[in-house]
Design a protein around this motif. Structure first.
Motif, PDB file in Angstrom:
ATOM      1  N   ASN A 145     -22.401 -14.330   1.667  1.00 24.58           N
ATOM      2  CA  ASN A 145     -23.114 -15.431   2.302  1.00 24.58           C
ATOM      3  C   ASN A 145     -23.478 -15.055   3.743  1.00 24.58           C
ATOM      4  OD1 ASN A 145     -20.889 -15.910   3.985  1.00 24.58           O
ATOM      5  ND2 ASN A 145     -19.996 -17.398   2.546  1.00 24.58           N
ATOM      6  N   VAL A 146     -24.113 -15.983   4.442  1.00 22.77           N
ATOM      7  CA  VAL A 146     -24.643 -15.703   5.774  1.00 22.77           C
ATOM      8  C   VAL A 146     -23.558 -15.156   6.698  1.00 22.77           C
ATOM      9  CG1 VAL A 146     -25.550 -16.814   7.852  1.00 22.77           C
ATOM     10  CG2 VAL A 146     -26.559 -17.317   5.625  1.00 22.77           C
ATOM     11  N   ILE A 147     -22.457 -15.894   6.783  1.00 18.66           N
ATOM     12  CA  ILE A 147     -21.419 -15.502   7.739  1.00 18.66           C
ATOM     13  C   ILE A 147     -20.817 -14.147   7.371  1.00 18.66           C
ATOM     14  CG2 ILE A 147     -19.357 -16.599   6.720  1.00 18.66           C
ATOM     15  CD1 ILE A 147     -20.241 -17.373  10.247  1.00 18.66           C
ATOM     16  N   GLU A 148     -20.628 -13.925   6.051  1.00 22.72           N
ATOM     17  CA  GLU A 148     -20.045 -12.649   5.611  1.00 22.72           C
ATOM     18  C   GLU A 148     -20.992 -11.479   5.893  1.00 22.72           C
ATOM     19  OE1 GLU A 148     -17.344 -14.390   1.902  1.00 22.72           O
ATOM     20  OE2 GLU A 148     -19.445 -13.832   1.583  1.00 22.72           O
ATOM     21  N   ASN A 149     -22.307 -11.725   5.717  1.00 25.19           N
ATOM     22  CA  ASN A 149     -23.273 -10.675   6.031  1.00 25.19           C
ATOM     23  C   ASN A 149     -23.224 -10.299   7.505  1.00 25.19           C
ATOM     24  OD1 ASN A 149     -25.263  -9.402   4.119  1.00 25.19           O
ATOM     25  ND2 ASN A 149     -25.262 -11.506   3.336  1.00 25.19           N
ATOM     26  N   ILE A 150     -23.141 -11.322   8.347  1.00 30.12           N
ATOM     27  CA  ILE A 150     -23.106 -11.046   9.790  1.00 30.12           C
ATOM     28  C   ILE A 150     -21.853 -10.259  10.149  1.00 30.12           C
ATOM     29  CG2 ILE A 150     -23.026 -12.118  12.079  1.00 30.12           C
ATOM     30  CD1 ILE A 150     -24.668 -14.444  10.924  1.00 30.12           C
ATOM     31  N   GLU A 151     -20.769 -10.507   9.393  1.00 26.84           N
ATOM     32  CA  GLU A 151     -19.484  -9.859   9.713  1.00 26.84           C
ATOM     33  C   GLU A 151     -19.395  -8.390   9.303  1.00 26.84           C
ATOM     34  OE1 GLU A 151     -15.741 -12.773   9.685  1.00 26.84           O
ATOM     35  OE2 GLU A 151     -16.907 -12.886   7.840  1.00 26.84           O
ATOM     36  N   VAL A 152     -20.309  -7.927   8.419  1.00 28.50           N
ATOM     37  CA  VAL A 152     -20.157  -6.581   7.852  1.00 28.50           C
ATOM     38  C   VAL A 152     -19.959  -5.477   8.914  1.00 28.50           C
ATOM     39  CG1 VAL A 152     -21.314  -4.766   6.516  1.00 28.50           C
ATOM     40  CG2 VAL A 152     -21.253  -7.099   5.653  1.00 28.50           C
TER      41      VAL A 152
END
Ligand SMILES: Nc1ncnc2c1ncn2[C@@H]1O[C@H](COP(=O)(O)OP(=O)(O)OP(=O)(O)O)[C@@H](O)[C@H]1O
Ligand SMILES: [Mg+2]
Lengths: 430, 230
Positions: B101-108
């Protein structure tokens, strides 16, 4: 590698496996069957060796048991001059053992007679065991009350007896058995002790004597000095058969020889065998070596290990290759994702860990299912095949470990492929 | 100290018997906070340059200094570290990871630098806020418009506060409206002092940059200076 990283990697692996649930399920079938066979194999093997172990514990690993067996019938028929059929082990045999066996530590002759025992108005079918005071040394008896037979009892042919626990319970019910008199074949025997067999919890087959003589419905055993048995019961047994009366004369049903250590067993067996064949014209004895039961069990175990082991090996190999195949397809499908991750800072190592943990997760799930199925099979084997099986914790851990190892072994190549893809090419991949 | 300095950077591909020079003796210096656009016809070497600057590729000749480090001599693990820590990529086709999801993508990128969960989550929220996606943290990429996806990609590129942001046609797949929104965000980042390199075919995009470098056949053809204040 902290917990957060492991958690995220596993979460990611779980997600992508869940996305292709059916595919994942089918892929792990090989692992499931393989692990299943491993668990079943170990359970059957363990059961066989435990059973042998118990048997040996009961019979004693340093014991040699020589039983009287009735020789084949035609030989009896040829000796028509006498209607008396005399066979089996004799007191002379026992004496010869004393004289010629240097390795023998204890020698226990044993006479067994099926009789009825009376106490007040109660009657029970029992086995009279005529034996010597050192009998407990070969039969691991526990003395619960009173004492066992003594040298005095034997030398003076005392009318005393020791009863086993179950029999005492049935015959005396609420009375204290010690000091009571039991009537057998018209004579009274005073109870001096109550015993229980150490291994009796292991099963009902607690028979020191060949089981053919143990009639059904026997309540228990009564131990009487062998000398007393000799004068009171004699050695002749009359059996009414269809062709008339058959008279048998048997002195001893069994002689047990105990040696010092188990490596003397086979040598002693050889000496006994020679000795007996010299003095017995007929094959009216049989030598049982409990140690050999262990070898028998090892043989059973080996056969099962070979059969189930090959099934396991083949299933695991095929399953592993199937998993490798699927993982290669997955890597291919996710080329772009790999490129993205590489561009965003993932090292080759990180990519390897990601795909390897996904493979291991897959095989471990297969392993868990295999363990569940594999734990059912031994129950079926025990139920239908009448074979003892034991599932040990360590066998389950081993099976789980194997499934994890398969995951690593067959996941390494796909993971390695994924890690070594060129990031630019991967990013261009559609 | 400049952010980017290349010395006779070259990249060539062996095509059978012919050597194809995608980039030749390329000298470029970019100072901190500059907003640079790169233009040029198809096949002129723009993406090749960007891949080299982004440490996705190694040059055949020449040297490349990113900050004070000579990147042209590094091994794969070191390059991965540089990509994750000092570079922020923005792609034409967004390149978000579909399962996340959005937040997980940003965290990569923060994940690969070993940033702790709590800290990376907080930072990801801030960045989502910055690009105007504070309300869509748990959406999947497929549930977002192109413009929104590109905004997630920008937020992701900022995770480790990189030295250099690299964008290859960031508005190429977008309509004018969402393209303009993306350009506004890039302007904002420029104002905040970020160093940006944007590849584009669109003169209107290039007009926002301070420097516009025109490539032809793997060389700098000419450079325009838009004369805007830094
Ligand atoms: N992997 C490769 N193998 C061989 N030649 C390549 C490779 N990558 C790029 N090239 C060549 O290098 C030259 C420059 O390509 P590059 O992708 O940098 O162009 P570009 O300016 O980005 O073009 P576009 O605007 O179409 O994206 C082209 O002639 C291309 O064919
Ligand atoms: Mg290009």
């Amino acid at each position: 590698m902290n917990w957060f990283r492991i958690k995220s990697i596993l979460k990611l692996g779980g997600k992508s496996l869940w996305m292709h649930r059916l595919r994942s399920m089918l892929t792990t079938l090989g692992i499931i069957f393989g692990v299943c066979s491993v668990v079943a194999m170990l359970a059957i093997g363990e059961g066989a060796s435990r059973q042998a172990q118990q048997q040996i514990e009961r019979l004693g690993s340093t014991n040699l048991i020589i039983n009287t067996v009735k020789p084949p019938d035609e030989q009896v028929a040829s000796g028509t001059t006498s209607r008396m059929n005399e066979y089996g082990l004799t007191y002379t045999d026992a004496e010869r053992f004393y004289a010629t066996l240097p390795t023998a530590q204890v020698i226990v002759p044993l006479r067994q007679i099926s009789q009825e025992a009376w106490y007040r108005n109660r009657k029970l079918a029992i086995e009279v065991i005529g034996t010597v005071p050192w009998y407990p040394e070969i039969a691991s008896l526990h003395i619960l009350r009173g004492r066992f037979l003594t040298a005095m009892d034997m030398n003076y042919q005392q009318a005393v007896c020791v009863v086993d626990r179950h029999l005492a319970k049935q015959l005396f019910v609420f009375d204290d058995p010690i000091g009571q008199d039991i009537k057998i074949k018209g004579d009274y025997y005073r109870v001096v002790g109550v015993v229980s067999a150490a291994a009796e919890s292991a099963g009902p087959a607690d028979q020191p004597v060949s089981s053919s003589s143990a009639a059904g419905g026997v309540a228990g055993r009564i131990y009487i000095p062998i000398t007393t048995v000799k004068i009171r019961f004699g050695e002749i047994k009359i059996q009414m058969g269809g062709s008339g009366a058959q008279i048998e004369k048997v002195q001893l049903q069994q002689i047990t020889v105990k040696v010092q250590s188990s490596d003397q067993v086979l040598v002693t067996r050889e000496i006994i065998s020679r000795l007996l064949s010299k003095f017995h014209k007929k094959q009216d004895y049989q030598i049982v070596v409990p140690l050999e039961l262990l070898r028998e069990a090892a043989r059973t175990k080996r056969i099962f290990s070979i059969v189930l082991g090959s099934i396991a090996a083949i299933s695991l190999l095929v399953g592993g290759i199937g998993i490798m195949n699927i993982m290669l397809a997955t890597v291919n499908e996710r080329t772009r994702e790999i490129g993205i991750r590489r561009a965003l800072g993932a090292r080759k190592k990180d990519i390897i860990v990601q795909f390897l943990s996904e493979t291991v997760l897959l095989t471990l799930m297969g392993g868990v299912l295999g363990i569940v199925l594999g734990s059912i099979i031994p129950y079926l084997v025990t139920y239908f095949g009448d074979m003892p099986t034991v599932i040990t914790g360590s066998s389950l851990i081993l099976a789980f470990g194997i499934s994890g190892a398969i995951g690593i072994a067959f996941g390494l190549y796909p993971a390695y492929r994924a890690a070594n893809m060129d990031p630019i090419e991967s990013l261009r991949h559609e | 100290m400049s952010i980017v300095r290349t010395e006779k950077l070259g990249k060539s591909y062996q095509m059978g018997l012919v050597q194809l020079h995608a980039l030749r003796d390329f000298d470029l210096t970019i100072e901190p906070g500059q907003y640079v656009a790169i233009m040029g016809p198809s096949g002129s070497g723009k993406s090749t340059l960007l891949n080299l600057l982004g440490c996705l590729d190694q040059p055949t000749t020449g040297r490349y200094f990113l900050g004070d480090e000579d990147v042209s001599q590094m091994d794969d693990d070191q390059l991965s570290y540089i990509r994750g820590m000092k570079i922020g990529f923005i792609f034409q086709s967004y390149n978000l990871i579909a399962q996340l999801n959005v937040i997980e993508n940003i965290e990569v990128p923060m994940f690969y630098q070993g940033i702790r969960e709590k800290q990376s989550l907080r930072r990801a929220r801030e960045l989502a806020e910055l690009v105007g996606l504070g309300e869509r943290l748990t959406h999947r990429p497929t549930e977002l418009s192109g413009g929104q996806q590109q905004r997630v990609a920008i937020a992701r590129a900022l995770g480790n506060d990189p030295l250099l942001l690299l964008a290859d046609e960031p508005t190429g797949n977008l309509d004018t409206q969402s393209g303009t929104e993306i350009l506004h965000i890039l302007d904002l980042l420029h104002q905040r002092g970020k160093t940006l390199i944007v590849i584009t075919h669109d003169p209107q995009v290039a007009a926002r940059a301070q420097r516009v470098i025109h490539l032809l056949d793997g060389c700098i053809h000419h450079e325009e200076n838009n004369g805007r204040q830094t």
